[in-house]
Scaffold this active site. Structure first.
Site: not given
Ligand code: IPM
Ligand code: MN
Length: 368
Positions: A140, A243, A247
């Protein structure tokens, strides 16, 4: 009376709707626990680009730095997906400026929601894990770009010893307060950064002899998370893997709309739902406010108000147990975003009995 100053950044998409419910809950907490929250709202993301061309305007950053905690909705808008200046840059810069290197994403299952998960019910009972995601390093934040002729592009993954050490300590301390187990998730069979992580985590582990450490490749972890999720307690991992896996683990709970997060580090902590801005649902009053409301609970714990945090969690458990959920969890019988916020605030103030009962809908158009 204790007084806290909270920077509120509703952001984009469904962000403002869910944050509005989180603030109702915060007001209810004020009444019940004799606390005061001074709320200072400011712009971030696409909303800030629209207003002033900058996804993290200077006054927003200054307000966050001087507050006790930051409550954020979501950032992102499709109209800026390919733009030079993108909403997400505001959030990444904010994480960096506040030194928010430790991102905690807890995942629990509610028995009443097991049916909502595509996974078998018997896999889900008793799942209780937390993804500890390193948040200010790795892909990132590494150098990125394109070659002169635009024939290639690159992103780089860099981690310093100090960055790995501090998040590792956080994870071990957290494991001590839980079931004393850490799984380090990496790709050490391929990546040098992963091998570096492993060696440092193994150096630190002996300082926490009461905590068991095991290591797992990320591809295998992605499979084990849905094959045998109960095996996990604390998952320690770098930014990008965290990340993706967070999810994925929302499927265990039943909806991404249920997952809160806390990011802590050098300045004020930041509390935000794991979900994004979900622009398709914006303005429809159908989004699930629970992730944002449970982020308030994490904020209250961080501020040293565990009783208030427990009251928020109790209210959410009560609503789930009573079938008071938003439409993604029960398309036949659901509440609107704002109605769920109202009910949770009433519950916290122990007034829900004065109500005529929840208003349940079966048609999304009726929500507005
Ligand atoms: C998260 C989101 C963020 C990330 C994005 C919006 C930049 O997906 O907080 O998980 O990738 O960290
Ligand atoms: Mn995310």
């Amino acid at each position: 009376m204790k007084n806290y100053s909270i920077a509120v950044l509703p952001g984009d998409g469904i962000g403002p709707e869910v944050v509005a419910q989180a603030l109702k809950v915060l007001r209810a907490i004020e009444k019940r626990f004799s606390l005061r929250f001074g709320l200072h709202e400011s712009l971030i993301g696409a909303a800030a680009i629209d207003a002033c061309g900058d996804p993290l305007p200077e006054p927003t950053l200054a307000g966050c730095i001087s507050s006790d905690a930051v409550l954020l909705g979501a950032v992102g808008h499709p109209k800026y997906a390919q733009a030079e200046i993108r909403p997400e840059q505001g959030l990444l810069q904010l994480r960096k400026e506040l030194g928010l290197y430790a991102n905690m994403r807890p995942v629990k299952t509610w028995p009443q929601l097991a049916e909502q998960s595509p996974l078998k019910n018997e896999l889900l009972a008793g799942v209780d894990l937390v993804v500890v995601r390193e948040l200010t390093g790795g892909l990132y934040y590494g150098a990125s770009g394109r070659s002169a002729g635009c024939e290639s592009a690159y992103d780089t993954c860099v981690y310093s010893r100090q960055e790995i050490e501090r998040i590792t300590r956080c994870a071990f301390q957290l494991a001590r307060a839980r079931r004393n187990k850490i799984t380090l998730v990496d790709k050490a069979n391929v990546l040098e950064t992963s091998r570096f992580w492993r060696s440092i985590v193994h150096e630190i582990a002996p300082q926490f002899p009461d905590v068991t450490l095991d290591c797992m490749y990320v591809d295998n972890a992605a499979m084990q998370l849905i094959r045998e999720p109960r095996r996990f307690d604390v998952i320690l991992t770098e930014n990008m893997f965290g990340d993706i896996l967070s999810d994925e683990s929302s499927v265990l709970a039943g909806s991404l709309g249920l997952l809160p997060s806390a990011s802590t580090g050098e300045h004020a902590g930041l509390f935000e739902p794991v979900h994004g801005s979900y622009p398709e649902a914006a303005g429809k009053n159908s989004a699930n406010p629970v992730a944002s409301i449970l982020s308030v609970a994490m904020m209250l714990d961080y501020l040293g108000e565990p009783d208030a945090a427990a009251a928020v969690r109790e209210a959410v458990d009560w609503s789930v147990a009573g079938g008071m959920v938003t439409c993604e969890l029960n398309p036949e019988k659901f509440l609107s975003c704002s109605r769920l916020g109202d009910l949770l605030a009433l519950r916290i103030n122990e007034k829900e009995d004065l109500e005529t009962g929840p208003l349940l809908f079966s048609d999304q158009d009726a929500l507005l």
